[in-house]
Design a protein around this motif. Sequence first.
Motif, PDB file in Angstrom:
ATOM      1  N   TYR A  62      34.403 -10.213 -96.852  1.00 19.25           N
ATOM      2  CA  TYR A  62      33.097  -9.647 -96.484  1.00 19.25           C
ATOM      3  C   TYR A  62      31.959 -10.631 -96.744  1.00 19.25           C
ATOM      4  O   TYR A  62      31.102 -10.858 -95.899  1.00 19.25           O
ATOM      5  CB  TYR A  62      32.872  -8.341 -97.243  1.00 19.25           C
ATOM      6  N   TRP A  83      28.141 -11.100 -91.997  1.00 20.00           N
ATOM      7  CA  TRP A  83      27.697  -9.771 -91.577  1.00 20.00           C
ATOM      8  C   TRP A  83      27.004  -9.033 -92.719  1.00 20.00           C
ATOM      9  O   TRP A  83      27.406  -9.138 -93.878  1.00 20.00           O
ATOM     10  CB  TRP A  83      28.891  -8.938 -91.102  1.00 20.00           C
ATOM     11  N   ARG A  84      26.016  -8.245 -92.362  1.00 21.48           N
ATOM     12  CA  ARG A  84      25.362  -7.377 -93.346  1.00 21.48           C
ATOM     13  C   ARG A  84      26.171  -6.101 -93.547  1.00 21.48           C
ATOM     14  O   ARG A  84      26.327  -5.622 -94.666  1.00 21.48           O
ATOM     15  CB  ARG A  84      23.939  -7.049 -92.884  1.00 21.48           C
ATOM     16  N   ASP A  85      26.690  -5.557 -92.432  1.00 18.17           N
ATOM     17  CA  ASP A  85      27.471  -4.315 -92.486  1.00 18.17           C
ATOM     18  C   ASP A  85      28.859  -4.558 -91.903  1.00 18.17           C
ATOM     19  O   ASP A  85      28.979  -5.169 -90.834  1.00 18.17           O
ATOM     20  CB  ASP A  85      26.792  -3.200 -91.677  1.00 18.17           C
ATOM     21  N   VAL A 101      33.708   0.348 -97.380  1.00 17.62           N
ATOM     22  CA  VAL A 101      32.537   0.281 -96.522  1.00 17.62           C
ATOM     23  C   VAL A 101      31.580  -0.685 -97.202  1.00 17.62           C
ATOM     24  O   VAL A 101      31.237  -0.516 -98.375  1.00 17.62           O
ATOM     25  CB  VAL A 101      31.877   1.665 -96.352  1.00 17.62           C
ATOM     26  N   ALA A 102      31.186  -1.732 -96.478  1.00 17.81           N
ATOM     27  CA  ALA A 102      30.324  -2.766 -97.045  1.00 17.81           C
ATOM     28  C   ALA A 102      28.983  -2.751 -96.313  1.00 17.81           C
ATOM     29  O   ALA A 102      28.931  -2.937 -95.092  1.00 17.81           O
ATOM     30  CB  ALA A 102      30.994  -4.134 -96.896  1.00 17.81           C
ATOM     31  N   ARG A 103      27.918  -2.516 -97.085  1.00 21.10           N
ATOM     32  CA  ARG A 103      26.576  -2.451 -96.503  1.00 21.10           C
ATOM     33  C   ARG A 103      25.583  -3.146 -97.419  1.00 21.10           C
ATOM     34  O   ARG A 103      25.545  -2.852 -98.619  1.00 21.10           O
ATOM     35  CB  ARG A 103      26.129  -1.000 -96.311  1.00 21.10           C
ATOM     36  N   ASP A 104      24.804  -4.052 -96.856  1.00 23.29           N
ATOM     37  CA  ASP A 104      23.744  -4.727 -97.613  1.00 23.29           C
ATOM     38  C   ASP A 104      24.256  -5.330 -98.912  1.00 23.29           C
ATOM     39  O   ASP A 104      23.571  -5.299 -99.934  1.00 23.29           O
ATOM     40  CB  ASP A 104      22.595  -3.754 -97.900  1.00 23.29           C
ATOM     41  N   GLU A 164      26.684  -4.267-100.782  1.00 22.32           N
ATOM     42  CA  GLU A 164      27.376  -3.303-101.643  1.00 22.32           C
ATOM     43  C   GLU A 164      28.714  -2.934-101.013  1.00 22.32           C
ATOM     44  O   GLU A 164      28.814  -2.784 -99.791  1.00 22.32           O
ATOM     45  CB  GLU A 164      26.522  -2.045-101.828  1.00 22.32           C
ATOM     46  N   ARG A 209      34.958   4.146 -87.744  1.00 20.66           N
ATOM     47  CA  ARG A 209      33.976   4.142 -88.834  1.00 20.66           C
ATOM     48  C   ARG A 209      33.021   2.967 -88.775  1.00 20.66           C
ATOM     49  O   ARG A 209      31.998   2.960 -89.460  1.00 20.66           O
ATOM     50  CB  ARG A 209      34.703   4.119 -90.188  1.00 20.66           C
ATOM     51  N   GLY A 210      33.365   1.947 -88.005  1.00 26.80           N
ATOM     52  CA  GLY A 210      32.485   0.781 -87.938  1.00 26.80           C
ATOM     53  C   GLY A 210      33.019  -0.250 -86.974  1.00 26.80           C
ATOM     54  O   GLY A 210      34.223  -0.315 -86.722  1.00 26.80           O
ATOM     55  N   ARG A 246      21.957  -9.580-105.588  1.00 25.40           N
ATOM     56  CA  ARG A 246      21.485  -8.231-105.262  1.00 25.40           C
ATOM     57  C   ARG A 246      20.554  -7.702-106.354  1.00 25.40           C
ATOM     58  O   ARG A 246      19.552  -7.041-106.061  1.00 25.40           O
ATOM     59  CB  ARG A 246      22.663  -7.272-105.067  1.00 25.40           C
TER      60      ARG A 246
END
Length: 535
Positions: free
Chosen positions: A105, A110-112, A131-134, A136, A266-267, A320
């Motif tokens: 990741y 990628w951000r998401d 699930v990876a976002r920003d 996290e 989901r993405g 972060r």
Amino acid sequence: MILGIHDGHDAGAVLIDEHRLFAVNEERLNRIKKYRGFPELSVRKVLEMAKAKPEDVEVIAVAGIFRKLSRLRELEANLKAIFGRDFKRKVLFVEHHLAHSASSYYTSGWRDALAVSIDAAGDGLSSSIYVARDGEMIRIGQSTYVDSLGDFYASVTELLGFRPMRHEGKVMSLAAYGKPAYDLSSIIELNGLSFENHLGVIGVEATKKLAEFFRFPLRHAKEIALRLKKGELDGKLQRKAIEIASSAQAHLEKLVEELGLKLRERGPRLAYAGGVAQNVKANAILRHVFGDDNLWVFPAMDDGGLAFGAGIFVKTQLERLDGKWRPFKLEHIYLGPKYGQDYVEDLLRSEGLEYEEVDVPSFVADVLVEGKLVGLFQGAMEFGPRALGNRSILADPRDESVKERLNVALKRDVFQPFAPSLLWEKADEYLEDLNGTPNEFMTMAYTASGEFRELAPAVVHVDGTTRPQAVRREINPGYYSIIAEFHKKTGIGAVLNTSFNMHGEPIVCSPKDALGTFRKAGLDVVVIENLAIRA
């Protein structure tokens, strides 16, 4: 400055200093394939490459959770010897599958995304889905070490007389010589986002149960594997072994596709790592599900990449906290040791070898056209299991007979394919099912176009697939120029590229390693930086 460490099989270290990356696996330095243990040489080497001292390291990110007291004490003793009595202040442990998924990741750009790791086992699990976002990562799925897709494939590997956790690629290669003959849904299936092992056992016990299921004589497995290695594919038991391999590969692809389709809901993007991500045929299935530009396989996807994953996970969390994290795209993996011209010349003189200074692109292209086998050593060593032009053996892909020469020279199994490095701009022409950005890291199989099959039979497998490295001029100008010169002379913008090592040995790291393999393999020419030595 963050140091990532993996103390286990495929041990290694990575040093992250702001935007500078240095990485190497212990096997390349101590010459013990897939070395298991503390990566002392790797730690010292990455510090040396960065011109850093142990006290410059602010965080030591250790991949894996050490539950066994003796192993933990051993790790602590090794860290204390390098970093001093207060080393514990710097240590952070990163769980196995989190390190795998972080490696993919946080290098995807990628951000998401969805981040997935699948392997045999690590810290009690065999797969994890995030699930990876920003920056996290939130886990939404997992499989236990019992419900292991990786262990299933490893057990098939052992059943067929090969070494589990090392020779799974041989099973994948062998599978192309036959058709699936067995339905394996009663062995392992997908249940939601988890795999479910119906055998209820793993390791050698699973291998025994599979032997019963297939009615395959386990006691003769090594003898059968030896026949296959020699290219004797037509005996009754060899054909059965090929059918088993083909069935196992087809089932792996089926389960990976099922999981991919569930995740696609989901993405749109998938970042992928773990031992099963070495299976380039299954990766191609995921590529068809997500699209060429929405699947990223971390180039050091096996446990050799865990140190990188642990280090970059910690780096990201600190960024972060400070509100400074931004998506990062890994452009290349030339992160290992490099050696200067003076070093090489001193070595060659000490060895009493005659050498000539050459214009590398023109010289290498010429000797390839002459049918020579060429060892190529230049710049920084690749990190991960693939040689991508800096520690490579090259040959003319137009000559199918070169495969036999290389198999004999390197003591490889006859049924295993060779791969091409090709000019970036030729990818659309040579890869039939490319629908986006071509792969630069040999982590993906493609269907070769009819033209490419005709032009380069030595790098197309029996099933019409190929595992290419698309080379960009701006990433590796020296290697690109070699292929471009070969294209000028032959009309084909690709060369055969295999890793610079004997079968069963690590890829060469130093010029001395390169000379040793040059002699053992009986190569015609070795080029170290811009110095050529002929046999």
